[in-house]
Design an enzyme around this catalytic site. Sequence first.
Site, short mmCIF file in Angstrom:
data_model
loop_
_atom_site.label_atom_id
_atom_site.label_comp_id
_atom_site.label_asym_id
_atom_site.label_seq_id
_atom_site.Cartn_x
_atom_site.Cartn_y
_atom_site.Cartn_z
CG LEU A 64 -1.89 -1.19 1.33
CD1 LEU A 64 -2.75 -1.06 2.58
CD2 LEU A 64 -2.77 -1.32 0.09
CG ASP A 65 3.03 4.45 -3.05
OD1 ASP A 65 4.22 4.46 -2.68
OD2 ASP A 65 2.47 5.43 -3.59
CB ALA A 66 1.65 7.32 -0.45
#
Length: 631
Positions: A275-277
Site C-alpha cells: 500500500l503505497d503512501a
Amino acid sequence: MAHPRRRSRIAQSLPHFPIKAEAVPAWNLPSYVLGQAVTPDHHLVFKQVSHQLKPLLEIVYPQDIATRLATEIFDLIQGTLCPSGQENLRKWNHNNVLLITYGDSIVDGERPPLEVLAEFLENHLEGTVTGVHILPFFPYSSDDGFAVIDYLQVNPELGGWEHIKRIAQHFNLMVDLVINHVSSQHEWFQQFTAGELPGRNYFVTGDPGEDLSQVVRPRSTPLLTPVETATGIRHVWTTFSADQVDVDFENPDVLIEYVKIILAYVQAGARYIRLDAVGFLWKKRGTNCMHLPETHAMVRLFREILQMIDPGIALITETNVPNRENLSYFGNRNEAHMIYNFSLPPLLLNALLQGRSDHLKTWMMSMPPAPIGCAYFNFTASHDGIGMRPAEGLLSDDEYEQLIDTMRKHGGKISLRTRPDGSQSPYEINISLFDALKGTVNGEDQWQVERFLCSQTIMMALEGIPAFYIHSLLATHNYTEGVEKTGHNRTINRYKWDLEALEAALADPTTPHAKVLKELTRLIKIRRQQTAFHPNATQYTLHPLNPALFAFWRQSLTRDQSIFSVHNLSDKPQELRFSNLNLVSTDDWFDLISDDKFADLDMVYILKPYQSVWITNKVNSAQDETMPTLL
C-alpha cells in the site's frame, strides 16, 4: 454498485492464475462449494463474511452504507474465498529475501524490459532471492510509475502480463497498490473534469481560502491544484504533485474500485500487496490528514479481505514517517503484516559515516519485537531517497547537518518538504547507497566496497525480512547525468543498466559490481540457512565496550541456534572480546561468514575495518520453524 465495464476489464486484461487455497476448512461449512449458486450454506458464508467486515466498514461509513458495502464486497470475493479463513502464521521464515526493482532497471534495446529482467533474475538471482517487488509497471504519466493511468494494464513499453506471470512463477511477486492518488490522465479524472459518472465523485476537492496549514506535506508543491471542469474551476487535492490527484475514500464506490484492483493483483499472482503512501489516504479538515483512524480501518479491512481469499498473502504499508507513527500500522496485530523499517537507512548510514554505533543501538533498543504474524521489512536503499523524517529525534542536530553535508560531498541531492509553518526541511537524501558510502565524514577513502558490504550484512541479520534494491546488489553509482536530463533528484538512483554492459561488468572480477554481487550472493545464501534469522526470532542488543562495534544476538524460535552478529563500523581494526558475548561454553562456536573456529572463549578477536561476523553454535539450521499457536 459494481461498474460492469470495469469488471469485464479485469477479466480481459489479466492472465488467469488460480487462487491458492489452504487445505484446512475454517468456515465451518463443510458442504459449501466455492462459486456455487445461492444455498443455505451460501447464506451462512455471507453472514460470516458480513459479520467480519461490517464492524470495520462502520468505523468509516454510516451503518446503511456499511451494510451495502459488505454485500458488494462479498459479491466480489465469494468465488475466491479460501476454505481456510484462519490466519497463516507461516507466511515467511528465515528463507525469505526480496529484491526491489523497476521493470526497466535492465534493458537491451530490443526486447521488452520485463522479459530482459526476467532473464536476468533467472540467470543471476534464482536461488538467491525468493521474492521480487516490481515497482509500478502500469501505464503512467509521471513520478516514474507512481502516477498511474490504468491499474489493470501493464505499461506496453515494459511488456505484458505474460512477463509478469513469468517472474511470478519463479519468485514471490510484490505488487504496488498506489492507493492515495491516480494520474491526472486516469479515466476517472477525465470523467471528473467532464462531470461524468462514476469519476465525477471520486476525488478530494478543497477551497483555496480554507486553512489547510496543518496538513502534513511530503513535497514543497501546492496542496490544491486548480483544474478546469464542466462546472468551472475546481481545486483538487494533490498531496504529491499536480499530476497525482488524491482519490476520495469517503465515497464508498472508490473503496469498491480498489477492492477490485486488489483482487486483480491476487489473480495476477501477487503474494505481497504494498500500500503505497497509505498514511495520506483519509482527509479530514482541521487535522494533519495523516494516519487518521479511518486510514487504519481501511488497512484492517484490506487485511481482512486478503485473509478471506488467501491467508498466505502479506499486506505491506509504506509510510515514510517518524518511527512511532510507522509502528502504528501493526495495529493490534490486525493491520499490516509488514511495515517498512524506515528508520534503519538513515541511522545505519550515519553510523557508518561516523564510525560508531550509539544512535543505532539506542534506536534498536527502543524497537519492539514485531507482533506474531507481523514482520519488519528491512531495507537500506530503494527507488526513493533515504527518508530523513524517520530520523527525526534520533540524531543530534549537529550530526543531522553533518550527514546532509557529507551526502552532498558524495554527489547526493536533498529533496525538501514544506512544514505546517511554511518553512522547508529535508525530506529525503537522493543518492546511490553505494556512493553514499564511498567515504566517511572525514572524506573519501579506500574502504567503499567493505563499508557497503558491512551495511548490507547488518541489514540481513536484523529482525525482519531483508530486501535489496537492485542497484545495491549491483553497486550502481550515482546517475548524475539522469538527474540533469529529468530534473528530478530521485533519478540519481534509478539508473537503467544496458544488459550487455552489465554482463561485461559482472564478468570482470575486478569491478565493484562483480565484487559486491558475488559477496552478497554468498552472504544471502548463508543467511537463508539460519533459523536464528527467522523474521520473528529473538533479537537482543549487545553492549560491547568498544563504541565502534555494533552487536546484537539472534536466537531461533526453538532456541537451538544462536547467532552473535558483530560489525566493525570503523575504518580501523577493532578488538572484540568474546567474554563480552556470553558464549555458552558447552557449545562449539564459529563464524558463518569466514568459517573461523573459536576454541578459546576468552580470546580477543581482531575485526578488520568494516568486517562482520556471524558467530554461531550451529551449522545449516535449514529446517522450517513452526510459529507458536495463538490463543
